[in-house]
Design a protein around this motif. Sequence first.
Motif, mmCIF file in Angstrom:
data_model
loop_
_atom_site.group_PDB
_atom_site.id
_atom_site.type_symbol
_atom_site.label_atom_id
_atom_site.label_comp_id
_atom_site.label_asym_id
_atom_site.label_seq_id
_atom_site.Cartn_x
_atom_site.Cartn_y
_atom_site.Cartn_z
ATOM 1 N N SER A 167 0.832 -1.219 0.000
ATOM 2 C CA SER A 167 0.000 0.000 0.000
ATOM 3 C C SER A 167 0.853 1.250 0.000
ATOM 4 O O SER A 167 0.516 2.244 -0.643
ATOM 5 C CB SER A 167 -0.910 0.040 1.235
ATOM 6 O OG SER A 167 -1.871 -0.960 1.158
ATOM 7 N N THR A 168 1.936 1.183 0.736
ATOM 8 C CA THR A 168 2.852 2.321 0.771
ATOM 9 C C THR A 168 3.391 2.603 -0.632
ATOM 10 O O THR A 168 3.413 3.755 -1.085
ATOM 11 C CB THR A 168 4.016 2.036 1.743
ATOM 12 O OG1 THR A 168 3.463 1.789 3.040
ATOM 13 C CG2 THR A 168 4.989 3.188 1.814
ATOM 14 N N LEU A 169 3.765 1.545 -1.332
ATOM 15 C CA LEU A 169 4.254 1.679 -2.706
ATOM 16 C C LEU A 169 3.207 2.359 -3.594
ATOM 17 O O LEU A 169 3.504 3.262 -4.379
ATOM 18 C CB LEU A 169 4.579 0.275 -3.236
ATOM 19 C CG LEU A 169 5.145 0.199 -4.644
ATOM 20 C CD1 LEU A 169 6.572 0.719 -4.654
ATOM 21 C CD2 LEU A 169 5.125 -1.237 -5.151
ATOM 22 N N LEU A 170 1.956 1.928 -3.438
ATOM 23 C CA LEU A 170 0.886 2.477 -4.269
ATOM 24 C C LEU A 170 0.605 3.939 -3.927
ATOM 25 O O LEU A 170 0.341 4.752 -4.812
ATOM 26 C CB LEU A 170 -0.381 1.639 -4.086
ATOM 27 C CG LEU A 170 -1.231 1.530 -5.330
ATOM 28 C CD1 LEU A 170 -0.502 0.745 -6.408
ATOM 29 C CD2 LEU A 170 -2.559 0.885 -5.030
ATOM 30 N N ARG A 171 0.660 4.248 -2.635
ATOM 31 C CA ARG A 171 0.430 5.652 -2.246
ATOM 32 C C ARG A 171 1.535 6.551 -2.782
ATOM 33 O O ARG A 171 1.283 7.690 -3.167
ATOM 34 C CB ARG A 171 0.313 5.785 -0.720
ATOM 35 C CG ARG A 171 -1.088 5.427 -0.211
ATOM 36 C CD ARG A 171 -1.332 5.997 1.177
ATOM 37 N NE ARG A 171 -0.379 5.478 2.140
ATOM 38 C CZ ARG A 171 -0.548 4.335 2.783
ATOM 39 N NH1 ARG A 171 -1.628 3.596 2.593
ATOM 40 N NH2 ARG A 171 0.360 3.906 3.633
ATOM 41 N N ILE A 172 2.756 6.032 -2.813
ATOM 42 C CA ILE A 172 3.850 6.821 -3.401
ATOM 43 C C ILE A 172 3.580 7.013 -4.893
ATOM 44 O O ILE A 172 3.717 8.114 -5.425
ATOM 45 C CB ILE A 172 5.215 6.138 -3.146
ATOM 46 C CG1 ILE A 172 5.543 6.166 -1.648
ATOM 47 C CG2 ILE A 172 6.322 6.830 -3.941
ATOM 48 C CD1 ILE A 172 6.756 5.322 -1.257
ATOM 49 N N ALA A 173 3.145 5.947 -5.567
ATOM 50 C CA ALA A 173 2.839 6.043 -7.004
ATOM 51 C C ALA A 173 1.747 7.079 -7.268
ATOM 52 O O ALA A 173 1.770 7.780 -8.277
ATOM 53 C CB ALA A 173 2.419 4.679 -7.539
ATOM 54 N N SER A 174 0.797 7.178 -6.356
ATOM 55 C CA SER A 174 -0.333 8.097 -6.557
ATOM 56 C C SER A 174 0.040 9.538 -6.249
ATOM 57 O O SER A 174 -0.701 10.451 -6.585
ATOM 58 C CB SER A 174 -1.486 7.702 -5.644
ATOM 59 O OG SER A 174 -1.184 8.074 -4.308
ATOM 60 N N GLY A 175 1.170 9.724 -5.585
ATOM 61 C CA GLY A 175 1.566 11.068 -5.181
ATOM 62 C C GLY A 175 1.016 11.475 -3.820
ATOM 63 O O GLY A 175 1.281 12.568 -3.337
ATOM 64 N N LEU A 176 0.236 10.591 -3.185
ATOM 65 C CA LEU A 176 -0.335 10.924 -1.874
ATOM 66 C C LEU A 176 0.740 11.018 -0.798
ATOM 67 O O LEU A 176 0.628 11.794 0.135
ATOM 68 C CB LEU A 176 -1.362 9.867 -1.442
ATOM 69 C CG LEU A 176 -2.705 9.838 -2.160
ATOM 70 C CD1 LEU A 176 -3.521 8.620 -1.727
ATOM 71 C CD2 LEU A 176 -3.482 11.118 -1.886
#
Length: 218
Positions: free
Chosen positions: A44-53
């Motif tokens: 999830s952390t990886l995905l949040r970084i990808a999203s810019g959040l």
Amino acid sequence: GQLLHFEDVAMTFPNGTTALSGVDLTVNRGEFVTVVGPSGCGKSTLLRIASGLTPATEGVTQVDTSRIGYVFQDATLLPWRDVQSNVELLAELNGVPKAKRRATAKEAIELVGLSGFEKHLPRTLSGGMKMRTSLARSLTLDPELFLFDEPFGALDEITRERLNDELIKLFTEQQFAGLFITHSVSEAVYLSTKVVVMSGRPGKIVDTFPVEFPFPRD
Ligand code: ADP
Ligand code: ADP
């Protein structure tokens, strides 16, 4: 072309927890990448970084589009709005005029197979239908990169399999690139053109393998 490119990305939270370290990841146009790994390995952390959040604390994080769709496990619908106006929400927030967003939402509702349910409130929908509504809402942004945080994890297996197949169809027709996280190896292999395996604490990528796509079905 490449839509997302991470190099040697690390993430340490203010409390000192390092969730990711040394992550290299690329998502190209036309790819549907799944990231699979046990709970707590930093997906999830990886995905949040990808999203810019969430900004990473180290490394290069390059995202070459602003058209990003993001779907969470929890469908995050507004309970007082019906399907139609939940699907219109993002377009509304982006200032898209009413007639235009109505038409866009109608199209997205059709794409996810929810035509006829426009006036239904979330509480009257099944889990799968809530997820379809959430998918439709993101589709109105016409995303080039679609991020999925274990979207079908809370659904029963039959619904999940059906949604997996419909997602593959959407991916094939709509031509967005996907980055999809899951803790299910079988789901990861089923959905993707490339599987990225993560493990450890902090999470690292331990394996990457291509998948023949579309996976042969019965
Ligand atoms: P996964 O999605 O693979 O289950 P997460 O990315 O949610 O993993 O979490 C990875 C690690 O980072 C876990 O140890 C988790 O407790 C920790 N973590 C996640 N978010 C935060 C935060 N905001 N602050 C501190 N630690 C966090
Ligand atoms: P795991 O033990 O890795 O969690 P499961 O056996 O529970 O794997 O399957 C996880 C999910 O993978 C299923 O619920 C389903 O969504 C997906 N899946 C596996 N095989 C298929 C298939 N043939 N068609 C569609 N989805 C599948």
